[in-house]
Scaffold this motif. Structure first.
Motif, PDB file in Angstrom:
ATOM      1  N   ARG A 154      -5.230   6.609  -0.542  1.00  0.00           N
ATOM      2  CA  ARG A 154      -4.657   6.787  -1.990  1.00  0.00           C
ATOM      3  C   ARG A 154      -3.926   5.766  -2.577  1.00  0.00           C
ATOM      4  O   ARG A 154      -3.819   5.487  -3.790  1.00  0.00           O
ATOM      5  N   GLY A 155      -3.077   4.920  -1.647  1.00  0.00           N
ATOM      6  CA  GLY A 155      -2.379   3.694  -2.198  1.00  0.00           C
ATOM      7  C   GLY A 155      -3.354   2.655  -2.948  1.00  0.00           C
ATOM      8  O   GLY A 155      -3.202   2.230  -3.859  1.00  0.00           O
ATOM      9  N   PHE A 156      -4.592   2.591  -2.098  1.00  0.00           N
ATOM     10  CA  PHE A 156      -5.689   1.711  -2.519  1.00  0.00           C
ATOM     11  C   PHE A 156      -6.035   2.177  -4.051  1.00  0.00           C
ATOM     12  O   PHE A 156      -6.125   1.387  -4.663  1.00  0.00           O
ATOM     13  N   LYS A 157      -6.405   3.254  -3.912  1.00  0.00           N
ATOM     14  CA  LYS A 157      -6.935   3.833  -5.353  1.00  0.00           C
ATOM     15  C   LYS A 157      -6.150   3.787  -6.407  1.00  0.00           C
ATOM     16  O   LYS A 157      -6.365   3.722  -7.563  1.00  0.00           O
TER      17      LYS A 157
ATOM     18  N   VAL B 276     -12.431  -1.511  -5.719  1.00  0.00           N
ATOM     19  CA  VAL B 276     -12.267  -2.753  -5.196  1.00  0.00           C
ATOM     20  C   VAL B 276     -11.042  -3.548  -5.503  1.00  0.00           C
ATOM     21  O   VAL B 276     -10.565  -3.253  -6.516  1.00  0.00           O
ATOM     22  N   VAL B 277     -10.660  -4.542  -4.826  1.00  0.00           N
ATOM     23  CA  VAL B 277      -9.591  -5.298  -4.898  1.00  0.00           C
ATOM     24  C   VAL B 277     -10.089  -6.689  -5.375  1.00  0.00           C
ATOM     25  O   VAL B 277     -10.895  -7.148  -4.474  1.00  0.00           O
TER      26      VAL B 277
ATOM     27  N   ILE C 128       0.565  -1.109  -0.179  1.00  0.00           N
ATOM     28  CA  ILE C 128       0.121  -0.009   0.059  1.00  0.00           C
ATOM     29  C   ILE C 128       0.830   1.195  -0.197  1.00  0.00           C
ATOM     30  O   ILE C 128       0.579   2.112  -0.740  1.00  0.00           O
ATOM     31  N   ILE C 129       1.899   1.141   0.825  1.00  0.00           N
ATOM     32  CA  ILE C 129       2.729   2.443   0.666  1.00  0.00           C
ATOM     33  C   ILE C 129       3.303   2.656  -0.599  1.00  0.00           C
ATOM     34  O   ILE C 129       3.665   3.776  -0.852  1.00  0.00           O
ATOM     35  N   THR C 130       3.700   1.563  -1.299  1.00  0.00           N
ATOM     36  CA  THR C 130       4.549   1.668  -2.376  1.00  0.00           C
ATOM     37  C   THR C 130       3.404   2.262  -3.383  1.00  0.00           C
ATOM     38  O   THR C 130       3.765   3.032  -4.360  1.00  0.00           O
TER      39      THR C 130
END
Length: 242
Positions: free
Chosen positions: A84-87, A94-95, A37-39
């Protein structure tokens, strides 16, 4: 449009998050999902922090920040960075399971992570619709990273209860254990023997199944885990592959 000042603030927030101001260094090192996520969370010039959770283009719009902040143990800023990472990785909101498999294959290239990623995805997919929303994702992460022992054990029981019937069978426990060992591959020290997962399951299941009816209930699972140091240590090992 994100102004240079806002871009700078985004980068500063992310740097603080990476340094462990949001999560401990141990969490950042151990949790594959958080590291990924951080990446993903590098600021996009087209985005602003203010509209992170207000995008109308996504298929699935998450709950407001206030509600998620109340339901999880994450701060508003942490939720903004996580989203932000998810989007960035999942513009649809959704994943899917393939994303989980991709994450774990990259962090465990020495083994086969596909089966474990499948089981983990099913545990995050709480409504069993084949996708994980941002709400599902942060609710699960909140428990795994900052939950109480009771909450973590409840979550772990749900992972091991593959068919979600409220019981863990020996076969289900073995399936999870084998998936973890397959993912870790042949690079562990000491090298794990092929029969090790079954041996561990035999010991654990014998301790957990107190009434010897062939299944483990959630009460048996939690009671045994809380009162057996060896099993609790194995649970901490389990946390390290999340």
């Amino acid at each position: 449009m994100c102004t240079p000042t806002k871009q700078s603030q985004c980068r500063e927030d992310l740097q603080q998050f990476r340094k462990g101001h949001g999560f401990s260094k141990k969490v950042l090192l151990n949790c594959c999902l958080v590291r990924r996520i951080i990446t993903w969370a590098s600021p996009n010039p087209k985005d602003s922090v203010e509209d992170e959770l207000e995008l109308s283009a996504v298929r699935h719009r998450p709950e407001g920040l206030e509600q998620l902040e109340a339901q999880t143990r994450f701060s508003r800023k942490e939720l903004q960075i996580l989203y932000r990472g998810f989007k960035n990785e999942c513009p649809s909101g959704v994943v899917n399971e393939e994303t989980f498999k991709d994450i774990y294959s990259q962090f465990f290239p020495q083994g086969d992570a596909s089966t474990y990623a499948h089981f983990l995805f099913n545990a995050f997919d709480t409504d069993h619709n084949g996708s994980v929303s941002f709400e599902d994702f942060v609710m699960g992460l909140s428990i795994l990273l900052r939950g109480t022992i009771q909450e973590k054990l409840n979550w772990a029981f749900n992972l091991y209860d593959i068919n979600k019937d409220g019981y863990i069978t020996k076969e289900e426990m073995l399936d999870i254990m084998k998936a973890i060992y397959d993912m870790m591959g042949k690079c562990t020290y000491p090298v794990l023997k092929e029969e090790t997962p079954r041996q561990h399951v035999e010991v654990f299941f014998q301790k957990m199944d107190k009434n010897k009816d062939g299944v483990v209930t959630i009460d048996e699972f939690i009671d045994c885990c809380q009162n057996d140091e060896n099993i609790m240590r194995s649970m901490h090992l389990f946390e390290n592959v999340l």
